[in-house]
Design an enzyme around this catalytic site. Structure first.
Site, PDB file in Angstrom:
ATOM      1  N   HIS A  23       0.856  -1.185   0.000  1.00 22.81           N
ATOM      2  CA  HIS A  23       0.000   0.000   0.000  1.00 22.81           C
ATOM      3  C   HIS A  23       0.890   1.233   0.000  1.00 22.81           C
ATOM      4  O   HIS A  23       2.001   1.221   0.519  1.00 22.81           O
ATOM      5  CB  HIS A  23      -0.881   0.036   1.257  1.00 22.81           C
ATOM      6  CG  HIS A  23      -1.873  -1.068   1.316  1.00 22.81           C
ATOM      7  ND1 HIS A  23      -3.040  -1.046   0.597  1.00 22.81           N
ATOM      8  CD2 HIS A  23      -1.865  -2.235   1.992  1.00 22.81           C
ATOM      9  CE1 HIS A  23      -3.728  -2.151   0.844  1.00 22.81           C
ATOM     10  NE2 HIS A  23      -3.034  -2.885   1.694  1.00 22.81           N
ATOM     11  N   ALA A  74      10.287 -23.042   7.271  1.00 17.75           N
ATOM     12  CA  ALA A  74       9.011 -22.655   7.872  1.00 17.75           C
ATOM     13  C   ALA A  74       9.173 -21.365   8.662  1.00 17.75           C
ATOM     14  O   ALA A  74      10.180 -21.144   9.335  1.00 17.75           O
ATOM     15  CB  ALA A  74       8.510 -23.771   8.783  1.00 17.75           C
TER      16      ALA A  74
END
Length: 137
Positions: A23, A74
Protein backbone atom coordinates in the site's frame (compact mmCIF):
# COMPACT_ATOMS: atom_id res chain seq x y z
CA UNK A 1 -1.14 -5.69 -9.49
CA UNK A 2 2.07 -7.69 -10.09
CA UNK A 3 2.07 -11.31 -11.23
CA UNK A 4 2.92 -14.41 -9.22
CA UNK A 5 4.66 -17.17 -11.21
CA UNK A 6 5.00 -20.66 -9.73
CA UNK A 7 7.15 -23.24 -11.54
CA UNK A 8 6.77 -26.99 -11.82
CA UNK A 9 7.12 -29.46 -8.95
CA UNK A 10 6.72 -26.83 -6.24
CA UNK A 11 5.33 -27.76 -2.84
CA UNK A 12 4.01 -25.54 -0.04
CA UNK A 13 3.55 -26.24 3.63
CA UNK A 14 0.36 -24.97 5.28
CA UNK A 15 -0.52 -21.27 5.20
CA UNK A 16 2.09 -19.64 2.96
CA UNK A 17 1.77 -15.90 2.31
CA UNK A 18 2.93 -14.41 -0.98
CA UNK A 19 2.71 -10.64 -1.39
CA UNK A 20 3.31 -8.95 -4.75
CA UNK A 21 2.48 -5.42 -3.65
CA UNK A 22 2.35 -2.81 -0.95
CA UNK A 23 0.00 0.00 0.00
CA UNK A 24 1.07 3.57 -0.44
CA UNK A 25 2.02 5.17 2.84
CA UNK A 26 3.11 8.57 1.53
CA UNK A 27 -0.21 10.33 0.97
CA UNK A 28 -0.73 13.27 3.30
CA UNK A 29 -4.25 13.95 4.56
CA UNK A 30 -5.76 10.51 3.94
CA UNK A 31 -5.86 7.42 6.15
CA UNK A 32 -3.99 4.53 4.53
CA UNK A 33 -7.25 2.60 4.07
CA UNK A 34 -8.56 5.37 1.80
CA UNK A 35 -5.50 5.46 -0.49
CA UNK A 36 -6.39 3.35 -3.53
CA UNK A 37 -3.97 4.57 -6.18
CA UNK A 38 -0.64 2.78 -6.64
CA UNK A 39 2.80 3.77 -7.82
CA UNK A 40 4.83 1.44 -10.06
CA UNK A 41 7.27 0.75 -7.21
CA UNK A 42 4.42 -0.44 -4.95
CA UNK A 43 4.11 -3.73 -6.85
CA UNK A 44 6.70 -6.21 -8.07
CA UNK A 45 6.39 -9.79 -9.36
CA UNK A 46 7.24 -12.87 -7.33
CA UNK A 47 8.74 -15.87 -9.13
CA UNK A 48 9.04 -19.29 -7.54
CA UNK A 49 11.10 -21.44 -9.87
CA UNK A 50 10.88 -25.23 -10.35
CA UNK A 51 11.58 -27.88 -7.69
CA UNK A 52 11.05 -25.58 -4.67
CA UNK A 53 9.72 -26.37 -1.21
CA UNK A 54 8.24 -23.46 0.75
CA UNK A 55 7.77 -24.41 4.39
CA UNK A 56 4.72 -23.75 6.50
CA UNK A 57 3.79 -20.17 7.33
CA UNK A 58 6.60 -18.73 5.18
CA UNK A 59 6.07 -15.23 3.80
CA UNK A 60 7.49 -14.22 0.41
CA UNK A 61 7.48 -10.50 -0.33
CA UNK A 62 7.34 -8.53 -3.58
CA UNK A 63 10.21 -8.64 -6.06
CA UNK A 64 11.62 -11.97 -4.85
CA UNK A 65 12.79 -14.87 -6.99
CA UNK A 66 13.03 -18.20 -5.19
CA UNK A 67 15.76 -20.02 -7.10
CA UNK A 68 15.28 -23.42 -8.66
CA UNK A 69 15.67 -26.34 -6.29
CA UNK A 70 15.53 -24.16 -3.18
CA UNK A 71 14.00 -24.70 0.24
CA UNK A 72 12.47 -21.89 2.28
CA UNK A 73 12.29 -22.79 5.98
CA UNK A 74 9.01 -22.66 7.87
CA UNK A 75 8.14 -19.26 9.30
CA UNK A 76 10.70 -17.39 7.19
CA UNK A 77 10.14 -13.93 5.75
CA UNK A 78 11.81 -13.76 2.35
CA UNK A 79 12.51 -10.18 1.25
CA UNK A 80 15.46 -10.92 -1.08
CA UNK A 81 15.89 -13.46 -3.85
CA UNK A 82 17.39 -16.84 -2.95
CA UNK A 83 20.13 -18.63 -4.91
CA UNK A 84 19.25 -21.86 -6.70
CA UNK A 85 19.56 -25.01 -4.60
CA UNK A 86 19.88 -23.03 -1.39
CA UNK A 87 18.19 -23.54 1.95
CA UNK A 88 17.11 -20.19 3.36
CA UNK A 89 15.51 -19.34 6.66
CA UNK A 90 14.93 -16.69 9.27
CA UNK A 91 13.42 -13.23 9.60
CA UNK A 92 14.56 -11.87 7.26
CA UNK A 93 15.48 -15.07 5.43
CA UNK A 94 19.13 -15.63 4.58
CA UNK A 95 20.79 -18.51 2.74
CA UNK A 96 21.98 -21.06 5.32
CA UNK A 97 23.57 -23.64 3.05
CA UNK A 98 23.20 -25.36 -0.30
CA UNK A 99 21.22 -28.58 -0.67
CA UNK A 100 23.92 -30.21 -2.75
CA UNK A 101 27.52 -29.83 -3.85
CA UNK A 102 28.12 -28.50 -7.36
CA UNK A 103 28.72 -32.04 -8.66
CA UNK A 104 25.46 -33.23 -7.07
CA UNK A 105 23.54 -30.31 -8.62
CA UNK A 106 24.96 -31.17 -12.03
CA UNK A 107 23.87 -34.81 -11.60
CA UNK A 108 20.44 -33.77 -10.27
CA UNK A 109 19.89 -31.41 -13.19
CA UNK A 110 21.04 -34.01 -15.75
CA UNK A 111 18.26 -36.29 -14.50
CA UNK A 112 15.54 -33.62 -14.50
CA UNK A 113 16.18 -31.03 -17.20
CA UNK A 114 17.04 -30.99 -20.89
CA UNK A 115 20.62 -29.94 -21.55
CA UNK A 116 19.72 -26.43 -22.69
CA UNK A 117 17.88 -25.75 -19.39
CA UNK A 118 20.61 -26.96 -16.99
CA UNK A 119 23.04 -24.84 -15.02
CA UNK A 120 26.62 -25.14 -16.18
CA UNK A 121 29.50 -25.81 -13.80
CA UNK A 122 30.70 -22.26 -14.41
CA UNK A 123 27.32 -20.76 -13.51
CA UNK A 124 27.15 -22.82 -10.32
CA UNK A 125 30.72 -21.96 -9.34
CA UNK A 126 29.84 -18.28 -9.75
CA UNK A 127 26.65 -18.67 -7.67
CA UNK A 128 28.55 -20.49 -4.91
CA UNK A 129 31.32 -17.87 -4.95
CA UNK A 130 28.84 -14.96 -4.66
CA UNK A 131 27.35 -16.25 -1.39
CA UNK A 132 28.85 -16.54 2.05
CA UNK A 133 28.28 -20.29 1.77
CA UNK A 134 31.23 -21.07 -0.49
CA UNK A 135 32.46 -24.61 0.06
CA UNK A 136 29.45 -25.65 2.16
CA UNK A 137 27.07 -28.33 1.10
Amino acid sequence: DAPLTIGNNVIFGPAPTIVTGDHRIDVIGKPIIEVHDKLPENDSPVIIQDDVWVGSHATILKGVIIGRGSVVAAGSVVNKSTPPYSISGGVPAKPIRFRFTIDEILEHESLLYPEDKRYSREELEYIFSETNLKGKK
